[in-house]
Design a protein around this motif. Sequence first.
Motif, PDB file in Angstrom:
ATOM      1  N   VAL A 143       0.844  -1.198   0.000  1.00 21.88           N
ATOM      2  CA  VAL A 143       0.000   0.000   0.000  1.00 21.88           C
ATOM      3  C   VAL A 143       0.880   1.250   0.000  1.00 21.88           C
ATOM      4  O   VAL A 143       0.612   2.220  -0.723  1.00 21.88           O
ATOM      5  N   ARG A 144       1.951   1.237   0.790  1.00 24.56           N
ATOM      6  CA  ARG A 144       2.854   2.391   0.849  1.00 24.56           C
ATOM      7  C   ARG A 144       3.639   2.573  -0.454  1.00 24.56           C
ATOM      8  O   ARG A 144       4.078   3.685  -0.769  1.00 24.56           O
ATOM      9  N   ALA A 145       3.808   1.497  -1.205  1.00 22.13           N
ATOM     10  CA  ALA A 145       4.499   1.597  -2.498  1.00 22.13           C
ATOM     11  C   ALA A 145       3.589   2.148  -3.587  1.00 22.13           C
ATOM     12  O   ALA A 145       4.075   2.669  -4.604  1.00 22.13           O
ATOM     13  N   LEU A 146       2.292   2.050  -3.397  1.00 23.80           N
ATOM     14  CA  LEU A 146       1.344   2.367  -4.461  1.00 23.80           C
ATOM     15  C   LEU A 146       1.406   3.826  -4.944  1.00 23.80           C
ATOM     16  O   LEU A 146       1.210   4.063  -6.154  1.00 23.80           O
ATOM     17  N   PRO A 147       1.649   4.836  -4.089  1.00 21.93           N
ATOM     18  CA  PRO A 147       1.743   6.202  -4.617  1.00 21.93           C
ATOM     19  C   PRO A 147       2.833   6.366  -5.678  1.00 21.93           C
ATOM     20  O   PRO A 147       2.736   7.270  -6.522  1.00 21.93           O
TER      21      PRO A 147
ATOM     22  N   PRO B  76       5.744  -9.233   0.264  1.00 22.55           N
ATOM     23  CA  PRO B  76       6.960  -8.894   1.017  1.00 22.55           C
ATOM     24  C   PRO B  76       6.879  -9.320   2.491  1.00 22.55           C
ATOM     25  O   PRO B  76       6.915  -8.501   3.396  1.00 22.55           O
ATOM     26  N   SER B  77       6.796 -10.620   2.715  1.00 23.34           N
ATOM     27  CA  SER B  77       6.575 -11.162   4.058  1.00 23.34           C
ATOM     28  C   SER B  77       7.771 -10.951   4.975  1.00 23.34           C
ATOM     29  O   SER B  77       8.922 -10.888   4.538  1.00 23.34           O
TER      30      SER B  77
ATOM     31  N   ARG C 251      12.513  -5.174   2.397  1.00 25.84           N
ATOM     32  CA  ARG C 251      11.145  -4.877   2.844  1.00 25.84           C
ATOM     33  C   ARG C 251      11.005  -3.361   3.025  1.00 25.84           C
ATOM     34  O   ARG C 251      10.883  -2.847   4.139  1.00 25.84           O
ATOM     35  N   ASP C 252      11.011  -2.671   1.909  1.00 30.08           N
ATOM     36  CA  ASP C 252      11.007  -1.216   1.875  1.00 30.08           C
ATOM     37  C   ASP C 252      10.103  -0.780   0.717  1.00 30.08           C
ATOM     38  O   ASP C 252      10.247  -1.296  -0.406  1.00 30.08           O
ATOM     39  N   PRO C 253       9.169   0.158   0.926  1.00 29.89           N
ATOM     40  CA  PRO C 253       8.245   0.543  -0.147  1.00 29.89           C
ATOM     41  C   PRO C 253       8.945   1.025  -1.409  1.00 29.89           C
ATOM     42  O   PRO C 253       8.488   0.731  -2.520  1.00 29.89           O
ATOM     43  N   ASP C 254      10.047   1.760  -1.259  1.00 28.03           N
ATOM     44  CA  ASP C 254      10.755   2.261  -2.437  1.00 28.03           C
ATOM     45  C   ASP C 254      11.333   1.106  -3.261  1.00 28.03           C
ATOM     46  O   ASP C 254      11.214   1.092  -4.496  1.00 28.03           O
TER      47      ASP C 254
ATOM     48  N   ILE D  47       8.594  -3.664  -8.874  1.00 27.27           N
ATOM     49  CA  ILE D  47       7.321  -3.829  -9.587  1.00 27.27           C
ATOM     50  C   ILE D  47       7.336  -3.038 -10.897  1.00 27.27           C
ATOM     51  O   ILE D  47       6.938  -3.541 -11.950  1.00 27.27           O
ATOM     52  N   ARG D  48       7.827  -1.808 -10.827  1.00 27.17           N
ATOM     53  CA  ARG D  48       7.882  -0.966 -12.014  1.00 27.17           C
ATOM     54  C   ARG D  48       8.744  -1.614 -13.110  1.00 27.17           C
ATOM     55  O   ARG D  48       8.367  -1.619 -14.292  1.00 27.17           O
ATOM     56  N   ASP D  49       9.866  -2.162 -12.700  1.00 30.68           N
ATOM     57  CA  ASP D  49      10.774  -2.782 -13.664  1.00 30.68           C
ATOM     58  C   ASP D  49      10.120  -3.977 -14.350  1.00 30.68           C
ATOM     59  O   ASP D  49      10.243  -4.154 -15.568  1.00 30.68           O
TER      60      ASP D  49
END
Length: 391
Positions: free
Chosen positions: A238-242, A298-299, A341-344, A350-352
């Motif tokens: 969720v934090r990665a989504l922006p 990302p468990s 385990r970091d949103p960035d 995911i983008r790649d």
Amino acid sequence: MALNVLMLSTLFPDISRPNFGVFVERQARELASRPEADVTVIAPLGVPPWPLSRAGRYAPLLALPRKERWQNLTVYRPLFRIVPKFGGATNVGAMTRAILPLVRRLHAERPFDVIDASFFFPDGPVAQRLSKALGIPYSIKARGADIHHWGTRKGTRKMVRKAADGAAALLAVSGAMRRSMAAMGIDEDKIRVHYTGVDLDSFEIMDRAEAKAVLGFSGPVVLSVGALIPRKGQDLLVRALPQLPDVTLLLAGQGQHRRTLERLALELGVERRIGFLGSVPHHKLPRIYAAADVMALPSESEGLANAWVESLACGTPIVISDVGGARELMDRPEAGRIVERDPDAIAAAIRDLIDHPPDREAVRETARRFTWAANGDALLEHLQDIVARGI
């Protein structure tokens, strides 16, 4: 004569919870399909005292038959008393007392050769007590939280260790899990790595655009399959989504963390790009995997997650954390990415994968070695070896 196996599992599907332990059921069916083995499943149901037992999620359990044919398996579902949220350490005694008379009766009718416990806690310590009562050997399989959680808690870690020490042999869902067990002081020579399986006929490559259209989605889709609990790390997605403004995030699973995730999505302004799918029937998951461009989980801890293997079998790459058997599974770049385990870091991976999608057949190839046939072969050999050694 066929090996007579008593399979003990507190995680097993029923009509009210068809996804609950579906991988244990599939393993049991694979073993039982072989002429060399007869399998009886005991799947105890923990319920609190009245009146709590008549409310919420417990009421449907009381309505279940105590014995039934389930997917060509004979399954017994005896009840034992639990104290919700507080009684983990007491479950072993309560479960043993509840099921021992049934086990003695079945053993008298046709003696069991070996006990196969599906989890380390509470199944493992209960299997140890049943083993002592019946005079037969037992095995326990470690899958993840049963070691990482119950194996480290003050009230249960001694029971876990004692059950491991008394077992004739042990199974671990990954090599990493085997190493974790050894680090706890469990005899590594007793532990065999026993990978999960995936139905490659059901979990297969489908047309992604068509799958999206059927489900009503367009544009990039990221799927996460797992219980909505803090350990699974959906909050990081969720934090990665922006940072992924064109992406829709689908969360397949249910759990107490849902409201927290909903509030977080509102705070970040991404609530319209998140779909909470709830508990998806297992047979419907392949189309959802097929619709996803990426499956992310990302468990904080895992053994070797079934969702990882299922996604790969559908040709959908995965973004996962460096836990459990991640590096044993991810043996080629097409499979996806192992990330911090970091949103960035998650957003970048995911983008790649969305911008540079790997060949789906190459992704699927990663999962081909994880078949239920191989799982069943290994389990049968493991149990036969225990009985042959007379341990």
